[in-house]
Motif scaffolding. Structure first.
Motif, short mmCIF file in Angstrom:
data_model
loop_
_atom_site.label_atom_id
_atom_site.label_comp_id
_atom_site.label_asym_id
_atom_site.label_seq_id
_atom_site.Cartn_x
_atom_site.Cartn_y
_atom_site.Cartn_z
N UNK A 56 42.85 42.36 51.27
CA UNK A 56 44.10 43.09 51.07
C UNK A 56 43.95 44.54 51.54
N UNK A 57 45.07 45.24 51.59
CA UNK A 57 45.05 46.67 51.90
C UNK A 57 44.50 47.43 50.69
N UNK A 58 43.65 48.43 50.92
CA UNK A 58 42.99 49.13 49.81
C UNK A 58 43.95 49.73 48.78
N UNK A 59 45.09 50.26 49.22
CA UNK A 59 45.99 50.91 48.27
C UNK A 59 46.71 49.92 47.36
N UNK A 60 46.57 48.62 47.61
CA UNK A 60 47.18 47.59 46.78
C UNK A 60 46.25 47.06 45.70
N UNK A 61 45.00 47.54 45.66
CA UNK A 61 44.01 46.99 44.73
C UNK A 61 44.45 47.10 43.27
N UNK A 62 44.93 48.25 42.84
CA UNK A 62 45.32 48.42 41.44
C UNK A 62 46.45 47.48 41.06
N UNK A 92 37.14 35.82 43.16
CA UNK A 92 37.15 35.36 41.78
C UNK A 92 36.93 33.86 41.74
N UNK A 93 36.24 33.41 40.70
CA UNK A 93 36.00 32.00 40.46
C UNK A 93 36.81 31.63 39.23
N UNK A 150 37.45 26.71 41.44
CA UNK A 150 37.81 27.19 42.77
C UNK A 150 37.38 28.64 42.94
N UNK A 151 37.11 29.00 44.19
CA UNK A 151 36.82 30.39 44.55
C UNK A 151 38.00 30.89 45.36
N UNK A 196 43.43 36.37 33.91
CA UNK A 196 42.12 36.20 34.54
C UNK A 196 41.11 37.17 33.94
N UNK A 197 39.87 36.69 33.81
CA UNK A 197 38.85 37.43 33.06
C UNK A 197 38.08 38.44 33.89
N UNK A 198 37.81 38.16 35.14
CA UNK A 198 37.00 39.07 35.93
C UNK A 198 37.14 38.85 37.42
N UNK A 199 36.92 39.91 38.18
CA UNK A 199 36.96 39.83 39.63
C UNK A 199 35.81 40.65 40.21
N UNK A 200 35.48 40.35 41.43
CA UNK A 200 34.51 41.13 42.18
C UNK A 200 35.26 41.77 43.34
#
Length: 112
Positions: free
Chosen positions: A8-14, A63-64, A2-3, A25-29
């Motif tokens: 999201x809001x930028x300040x929530x990224x971390x 993410x996949x 699945x993809x 999870x191994x990786x995200x873009x």
């Protein structure tokens, strides 16, 4: 496979990144994005002139993952990106037919 795409809001990224790491999870873009939903932007005042900001800054995460990880990943994103205010974002889940690792030629889950 699945993809998952999440806006999201930028300040929530971390917080989202940390939550995804905790569920394994191994990786995200991550992509910088601009857009609006129901909030339709807002009005700002600059040097005495009012102007409308139509497109608000957002972050898009992609993410996949294997099918069995979908619910864990969705819940990790949803709970860590939630503020309770308008504009928290959206999560989209779609089917991926195949994935190929360019370096080795591996396919499917092994490529993820």
């Amino acid at each position: 496979m699945k993809k998952i795409e999440a806006i999201i809001k930028p300040f929530k990224l971390d917080e989202v990144k940390d939550a995804l790491n905790q569920v394994g999870l191994k990786g995200i873009t991550v992509l910088e994005a601009k857009g609006f939903g129901r909030q339709k932007g807002h009005t700002e005042l600059y040097r005495g002139a009012e102007y409308v900001v139509d497109f608000l800054p957002k972050v898009k995460i992609e993410l996949i993952i294997e099918d069995e990880m979908v619910e864990k990943a969705v819940e990790a994103i949803r709970s860590s990106a939630h503020t309770g205010r308008i504009g928290d974002g959206k999560i989209f889940v779609s089917q991926i037919e195949d994935a190929i690792r360019i370096r080795t030629g591996e396919r499917g889950d092994a490529a993820v």
